[in-house]
Write a protein that holds these residues in place. Structure first.
Motif, PDB file in Angstrom:
ATOM      1  N   MET A  57      59.970  12.371 -55.206  1.00 48.84           N
ATOM      2  CA  MET A  57      60.091  11.936 -56.593  1.00 48.84           C
ATOM      3  C   MET A  57      59.788  10.438 -56.664  1.00 48.84           C
ATOM      4  O   MET A  57      60.248   9.672 -55.821  1.00 48.84           O
ATOM      5  CB  MET A  57      61.508  12.189 -57.113  1.00 48.84           C
ATOM      6  N   LEU A  58      59.028  10.045 -57.690  1.00 43.16           N
ATOM      7  CA  LEU A  58      58.667   8.643 -57.870  1.00 43.16           C
ATOM      8  C   LEU A  58      59.273   8.075 -59.141  1.00 43.16           C
ATOM      9  O   LEU A  58      59.344   8.751 -60.162  1.00 43.16           O
ATOM     10  CB  LEU A  58      57.147   8.484 -57.978  1.00 43.16           C
ATOM     11  N   ASN A  59      59.695   6.816 -59.065  1.00 47.77           N
ATOM     12  CA  ASN A  59      60.023   6.028 -60.245  1.00 47.77           C
ATOM     13  C   ASN A  59      58.798   5.160 -60.446  1.00 47.77           C
ATOM     14  O   ASN A  59      58.528   4.245 -59.658  1.00 47.77           O
ATOM     15  CB  ASN A  59      61.274   5.193 -59.989  1.00 47.77           C
ATOM     16  N   VAL A  60      58.012   5.467 -61.500  1.00 48.87           N
ATOM     17  CA  VAL A  60      56.680   4.908 -61.604  1.00 48.87           C
ATOM     18  C   VAL A  60      56.291   4.678 -63.061  1.00 48.87           C
ATOM     19  O   VAL A  60      56.756   5.390 -63.951  1.00 48.87           O
ATOM     20  CB  VAL A  60      55.663   5.848 -60.908  1.00 48.87           C
ATOM     21  N   ASP A  61      55.469   3.670 -63.287  1.00 43.31           N
ATOM     22  CA  ASP A  61      54.820   3.472 -64.581  1.00 43.31           C
ATOM     23  C   ASP A  61      53.325   3.453 -64.315  1.00 43.31           C
ATOM     24  O   ASP A  61      52.761   2.436 -63.901  1.00 43.31           O
ATOM     25  CB  ASP A  61      55.271   2.174 -65.242  1.00 43.31           C
ATOM     26  N   ALA A  62      52.687   4.604 -64.516  1.00 46.17           N
ATOM     27  CA  ALA A  62      51.255   4.748 -64.250  1.00 46.17           C
ATOM     28  C   ALA A  62      50.551   5.329 -65.466  1.00 46.17           C
ATOM     29  O   ALA A  62      49.670   6.167 -65.342  1.00 46.17           O
ATOM     30  CB  ALA A  62      51.038   5.623 -63.024  1.00 46.17           C
ATOM     31  N   ASN A  63      50.958   4.903 -66.657  1.00 44.67           N
ATOM     32  CA  ASN A  63      50.320   5.392 -67.879  1.00 44.67           C
ATOM     33  C   ASN A  63      48.844   5.027 -67.955  1.00 44.67           C
ATOM     34  O   ASN A  63      48.036   5.770 -68.490  1.00 44.67           O
ATOM     35  CB  ASN A  63      51.022   4.826 -69.120  1.00 44.67           C
ATOM     36  N   SER A 113      57.710   7.546 -65.618  1.00 46.45           N
ATOM     37  CA  SER A 113      58.858   8.424 -65.364  1.00 46.45           C
ATOM     38  C   SER A 113      59.753   7.832 -64.287  1.00 46.45           C
ATOM     39  O   SER A 113      59.273   7.135 -63.388  1.00 46.45           O
ATOM     40  CB  SER A 113      58.342   9.796 -64.903  1.00 46.45           C
ATOM     41  N   ILE A 114      61.045   8.124 -64.380  1.00 44.26           N
ATOM     42  CA  ILE A 114      61.952   7.688 -63.324  1.00 44.26           C
ATOM     43  C   ILE A 114      62.130   8.767 -62.263  1.00 44.26           C
ATOM     44  O   ILE A 114      62.667   8.492 -61.190  1.00 44.26           O
ATOM     45  CB  ILE A 114      63.327   7.246 -63.876  1.00 44.26           C
ATOM     46  N   GLU A 115      61.693   9.996 -62.536  1.00 42.07           N
ATOM     47  CA  GLU A 115      61.760  11.078 -61.549  1.00 42.07           C
ATOM     48  C   GLU A 115      60.522  11.962 -61.685  1.00 42.07           C
ATOM     49  O   GLU A 115      60.600  13.098 -62.125  1.00 42.07           O
ATOM     50  CB  GLU A 115      63.038  11.898 -61.706  1.00 42.07           C
ATOM     51  N   GLN A 116      59.381  11.434 -61.279  1.00 43.27           N
ATOM     52  CA  GLN A 116      58.121  12.162 -61.362  1.00 43.27           C
ATOM     53  C   GLN A 116      57.855  12.854 -60.029  1.00 43.27           C
ATOM     54  O   GLN A 116      57.700  12.194 -59.008  1.00 43.27           O
ATOM     55  CB  GLN A 116      56.971  11.205 -61.692  1.00 43.27           C
ATOM     56  N   PRO A 117      57.803  14.199 -60.012  1.00 47.04           N
ATOM     57  CA  PRO A 117      57.524  14.888 -58.745  1.00 47.04           C
ATOM     58  C   PRO A 117      56.071  14.692 -58.315  1.00 47.04           C
ATOM     59  O   PRO A 117      55.169  14.627 -59.141  1.00 47.04           O
ATOM     60  CB  PRO A 117      57.814  16.359 -59.057  1.00 47.04           C
ATOM     61  N   GLY A 146      60.092   2.898 -57.030  1.00 44.43           N
ATOM     62  CA  GLY A 146      60.863   3.491 -55.956  1.00 44.43           C
ATOM     63  C   GLY A 146      60.465   4.947 -55.743  1.00 44.43           C
ATOM     64  O   GLY A 146      59.661   5.520 -56.474  1.00 44.43           O
ATOM     65  N   PHE A 147      61.060   5.525 -54.701  1.00 43.61           N
ATOM     66  CA  PHE A 147      60.813   6.943 -54.386  1.00 43.61           C
ATOM     67  C   PHE A 147      62.031   7.494 -53.683  1.00 43.61           C
ATOM     68  O   PHE A 147      62.847   6.763 -53.120  1.00 43.61           O
ATOM     69  CB  PHE A 147      59.563   7.091 -53.500  1.00 43.61           C
ATOM     70  N   ARG A 148      62.156   8.818 -53.721  1.00 44.75           N
ATOM     71  CA  ARG A 148      63.194   9.507 -52.952  1.00 44.75           C
ATOM     72  C   ARG A 148      62.762  10.946 -52.766  1.00 44.75           C
ATOM     73  O   ARG A 148      61.925  11.464 -53.497  1.00 44.75           O
ATOM     74  CB  ARG A 148      64.557   9.430 -53.622  1.00 44.75           C
TER      75      ARG A 148
END
Length: 150
Positions: A57-63, A113-117, A146-148
């Motif tokens: 899961m990624l916390n990402v801003d890739a719009n 997204s804060i939890e993008q698979p 971030g990621f987890r």
């Protein structure tokens, strides 16, 4: 020997592009992101990491850009200074992604997204359980917070 010089097109046409390596250690409860503001992808490689789950899961801003991920086993990494005697060493920049888990096998993440698979052509990350891997993040015109693994 002639060392290659990489030049960037655009306003700063005479600018020499440097390849850089960085190490960042974050203090507890601090906030940081990897921000890439160009369409030219940059790659972040983690230290050996144990995946505890089957989905990244990624916390990402890739719009406006994209993030892709590759997974490479960290075991058995060698540097072949001499073909007869390869030297065992951590060489994450030379690591080969596992089959089905390369950048080309990853569905690009284009989201805020804060939890993008992250979806791989190779399926679940469960096959890497309890084995250290390098996670390689290819980021273009995006912010990776971030990621987890869950």
């Amino acid at each position: 020997d002639v060392e290659p010089v990489f030049r960037q097109a655009g306003y700063y046409h005479d600018r020499v592009v440097k390849q850089q390596i960085a190490l960042y250690t974050q203090k507890h409860n601090r906030y940081v992101c990897l921000r890439v503001t160009t369409h030219q992808p940059q790659v972040l490689i983690t230290q050996p990491y144990l995946l505890a789950g089957d989905t990244l899961m990624l916390n990402v801003d890739a719009n406006h850009g994209r993030v892709r991920v590759a997974v490479a086993p960290s075991e058995g990494q060698t540097i072949a200074w001499d073909e007869l005697a390869p030297i065992p060493a951590r060489a994450p920049h030379l690591a080969e992604p596992a089959a089905g888990f390369g950048f080309e096998d990853c569905t690009p993440v284009i989201a805020n997204s804060i939890e993008q698979p992250v979806v791989f052509g190779g399926g679940s990350l469960r096959r890497f359980a309890d084995r250290p891997v390098y996670l390689m993040f290819e980021v273009a015109d995006a912010d990776l917070f971030g990621f987890r693994c869950v």
